[in-house]
Design a protein around this motif. Structure first.
Motif, PDB file in Angstrom:
ATOM      1  N   ILE A  10      -1.519   1.103   2.288  1.00  0.00           N
ATOM      2  CA  ILE A  10      -0.700   0.464   3.309  1.00  0.00           C
ATOM      3  C   ILE A  10      -0.961  -1.031   3.314  1.00  0.00           C
ATOM      4  O   ILE A  10      -2.102  -1.471   3.476  1.00  0.00           O
ATOM      5  CB  ILE A  10      -1.012   1.046   4.708  1.00  0.00           C
ATOM      6  N   ALA A  11       0.099  -1.827   3.140  1.00  0.00           N
ATOM      7  CA  ALA A  11       0.020  -3.273   3.297  1.00  0.00           C
ATOM      8  C   ALA A  11       0.305  -3.577   4.770  1.00  0.00           C
ATOM      9  O   ALA A  11       0.841  -2.738   5.497  1.00  0.00           O
ATOM     10  CB  ALA A  11       1.049  -3.960   2.404  1.00  0.00           C
ATOM     11  N   SER A  12      -0.035  -4.779   5.202  1.00  0.00           N
ATOM     12  CA  SER A  12       0.154  -5.116   6.611  1.00  0.00           C
ATOM     13  C   SER A  12       1.615  -5.063   7.040  1.00  0.00           C
ATOM     14  O   SER A  12       1.904  -4.830   8.213  1.00  0.00           O
ATOM     15  CB  SER A  12      -0.420  -6.503   6.908  1.00  0.00           C
ATOM     16  N   ASP A  13       2.537  -5.236   6.096  1.00  0.00           N
ATOM     17  CA  ASP A  13       3.951  -5.263   6.461  1.00  0.00           C
ATOM     18  C   ASP A  13       4.774  -4.085   5.939  1.00  0.00           C
ATOM     19  O   ASP A  13       5.956  -3.977   6.230  1.00  0.00           O
ATOM     20  CB  ASP A  13       4.585  -6.568   5.992  1.00  0.00           C
ATOM     21  N   HIS A  14       4.174  -3.176   5.151  1.00  0.00           N
ATOM     22  CA  HIS A  14       4.923  -2.025   4.656  1.00  0.00           C
ATOM     23  C   HIS A  14       3.992  -0.991   4.020  1.00  0.00           C
ATOM     24  O   HIS A  14       2.937  -1.333   3.505  1.00  0.00           O
ATOM     25  CB  HIS A  14       5.969  -2.464   3.621  1.00  0.00           C
ATOM     26  N   PRO A  15       4.418   0.293   4.041  1.00  0.00           N
ATOM     27  CA  PRO A  15       3.671   1.294   3.293  1.00  0.00           C
ATOM     28  C   PRO A  15       3.951   1.085   1.805  1.00  0.00           C
ATOM     29  O   PRO A  15       5.092   0.859   1.406  1.00  0.00           O
ATOM     30  CB  PRO A  15       4.229   2.625   3.790  1.00  0.00           C
ATOM     31  N   PHE A  16       2.930   1.136   0.972  1.00  0.00           N
ATOM     32  CA  PHE A  16       3.071   0.860  -0.461  1.00  0.00           C
ATOM     33  C   PHE A  16       3.152   2.143  -1.281  1.00  0.00           C
ATOM     34  O   PHE A  16       3.969   2.267  -2.181  1.00  0.00           O
ATOM     35  CB  PHE A  16       1.905  -0.002  -0.930  1.00  0.00           C
ATOM     36  N   PHE A  17       2.286   3.115  -0.981  1.00  0.00           N
ATOM     37  CA  PHE A  17       2.255   4.367  -1.735  1.00  0.00           C
ATOM     38  C   PHE A  17       1.661   5.463  -0.870  1.00  0.00           C
ATOM     39  O   PHE A  17       0.722   5.232  -0.114  1.00  0.00           O
ATOM     40  CB  PHE A  17       1.402   4.202  -3.005  1.00  0.00           C
ATOM     41  N   LYS A  18       2.200   6.676  -1.041  1.00  0.00           N
ATOM     42  CA  LYS A  18       1.602   7.858  -0.413  1.00  0.00           C
ATOM     43  C   LYS A  18       1.882   9.032  -1.333  1.00  0.00           C
ATOM     44  O   LYS A  18       3.028   9.285  -1.697  1.00  0.00           O
ATOM     45  CB  LYS A  18       2.186   8.120   0.971  1.00  0.00           C
ATOM     46  N   GLY A  19       0.812   9.716  -1.751  1.00  0.00           N
ATOM     47  CA  GLY A  19       0.977  10.866  -2.617  1.00  0.00           C
ATOM     48  C   GLY A  19      -0.342  11.312  -3.206  1.00  0.00           C
ATOM     49  O   GLY A  19      -1.405  10.784  -2.878  1.00  0.00           O
ATOM     50  N   GLN A  20      -0.261  12.292  -4.084  1.00  0.00           N
ATOM     51  CA  GLN A  20      -1.445  12.824  -4.746  1.00  0.00           C
ATOM     52  C   GLN A  20      -1.902  11.870  -5.853  1.00  0.00           C
ATOM     53  O   GLN A  20      -1.076  11.304  -6.566  1.00  0.00           O
ATOM     54  CB  GLN A  20      -1.157  14.207  -5.331  1.00  0.00           C
ATOM     55  N   CYS A  21      -3.199  11.705  -5.977  1.00  0.00           N
ATOM     56  CA  CYS A  21      -3.783  10.756  -6.915  1.00  0.00           C
ATOM     57  C   CYS A  21      -4.979  11.422  -7.605  1.00  0.00           C
ATOM     58  O   CYS A  21      -5.703  12.190  -6.978  1.00  0.00           O
ATOM     59  CB  CYS A  21      -4.227   9.521  -6.141  1.00  0.00           C
ATOM     60  N   GLU A  22      -5.153  11.109  -8.883  1.00  0.00           N
ATOM     61  CA  GLU A  22      -6.276  11.664  -9.636  1.00  0.00           C
ATOM     62  C   GLU A  22      -7.497  10.752  -9.599  1.00  0.00           C
ATOM     63  O   GLU A  22      -8.625  11.216  -9.589  1.00  0.00           O
ATOM     64  CB  GLU A  22      -5.859  11.888 -11.095  1.00  0.00           C
ATOM     65  N   MET A  23      -7.256   9.432  -9.596  1.00  0.00           N
ATOM     66  CA  MET A  23      -8.361   8.472  -9.574  1.00  0.00           C
ATOM     67  C   MET A  23      -7.879   7.162  -8.979  1.00  0.00           C
ATOM     68  O   MET A  23      -6.737   6.756  -9.181  1.00  0.00           O
ATOM     69  CB  MET A  23      -8.889   8.231 -10.989  1.00  0.00           C
ATOM     70  N   LEU A  24      -8.774   6.486  -8.260  1.00  0.00           N
ATOM     71  CA  LEU A  24      -8.495   5.187  -7.651  1.00  0.00           C
ATOM     72  C   LEU A  24      -9.629   4.239  -8.026  1.00  0.00           C
ATOM     73  O   LEU A  24     -10.801   4.608  -7.924  1.00  0.00           O
ATOM     74  CB  LEU A  24      -8.417   5.325  -6.128  1.00  0.00           C
ATOM     75  N   ILE A  25      -9.272   3.038  -8.463  1.00  0.00           N
ATOM     76  CA  ILE A  25     -10.266   2.003  -8.738  1.00  0.00           C
ATOM     77  C   ILE A  25      -9.849   0.767  -7.957  1.00  0.00           C
ATOM     78  O   ILE A  25      -8.718   0.285  -8.099  1.00  0.00           O
ATOM     79  CB  ILE A  25     -10.352   1.681 -10.246  1.00  0.00           C
ATOM     80  N   PHE A  26     -10.756   0.264  -7.125  1.00  0.00           N
ATOM     81  CA  PHE A  26     -10.433  -0.901  -6.297  1.00  0.00           C
ATOM     82  C   PHE A  26     -11.600  -1.879  -6.276  1.00  0.00           C
ATOM     83  O   PHE A  26     -12.752  -1.488  -6.469  1.00  0.00           O
ATOM     84  CB  PHE A  26     -10.044  -0.479  -4.870  1.00  0.00           C
ATOM     85  N   PRO A  27     -11.301  -3.177  -6.027  1.00  0.00           N
ATOM     86  CA  PRO A  27     -12.364  -4.181  -5.949  1.00  0.00           C
ATOM     87  C   PRO A  27     -13.039  -4.153  -4.572  1.00  0.00           C
ATOM     88  O   PRO A  27     -12.386  -4.305  -3.547  1.00  0.00           O
ATOM     89  CB  PRO A  27     -11.622  -5.500  -6.173  1.00  0.00           C
ATOM     90  N   GLY A  28     -14.337  -3.945  -4.571  1.00  0.00           N
ATOM     91  CA  GLY A  28     -15.101  -3.958  -3.327  1.00  0.00           C
ATOM     92  C   GLY A  28     -15.941  -5.219  -3.250  1.00  0.00           C
ATOM     93  O   GLY A  28     -15.973  -6.027  -4.185  1.00  0.00           O
TER      94      GLY A  28
END
Length: 135
Positions: A10-28
């Motif tokens: 979810i971005a502050s102004d819109h939903p970006f994606f919703k669904g089943q996912c196998e893997m997520l990689i994000f910068p922490g």
């Protein structure tokens, strides 16, 4: 079929994606985090950078800004100020934002102004990195 979990971006102004996912990689804040199904529950900060997620064997990419990620064993919610697909990014605008931020860093600023300028530079650099890699 690979094990999946529900992903909501979810971005502050819109939903970006919703669904089943196998893997997520994000910068922490302490480096990249990789998430698979049945991950240990946690809440962590999201840094500006490149977001990658695997859906039905296909990788999807986006530039993200600061935010938060809530992870449970079968559900992940990623909240960010901005989330942009590579094709949505205006390269000229990102280059101009980078140039402005670099110029402001050369000027004398308060510590708060410095942090805001550094964040703007990080956002611009993230956008440029994602477009360069995936367009």
């Amino acid at each position: 079929m690979a094990k999946t979990f529900e992903l909501e971006i979810i971005a502050s102004d819109h939903p970006f994606f919703k669904g089943q996912c196998e893997m997520l990689i994000f910068p922490g804040i302490d480096g990249e985090h990789g998430i698979l199904a049945k991950h240990e529950s946690m809440v962590t900060c999201l840094n500006a950078g490149e977001l990658r997620f695997l859906v039905d064997g296909e990788w999807h990419y986006a530039a993200v800004s600061a935010g938060f990620v809530e992870i449970t064993s079968d559900y992940v919610v990623l909240l960010a100020d901005t989330v942009e697909k590579p094709e949505e990014i205006d390269i000229n605008r990102a280059n101009e934002a980078k140039r402005r931020a670099q110029e402001r860093l050369r000027q004398k600023q308060s510590i708060m102004e410095y942090y805001h300028t550094q964040a703007a530079l990080n956002r611009a650099m993230s956008r440029l990195k994602v477009t360069k890699r995936h367009m």
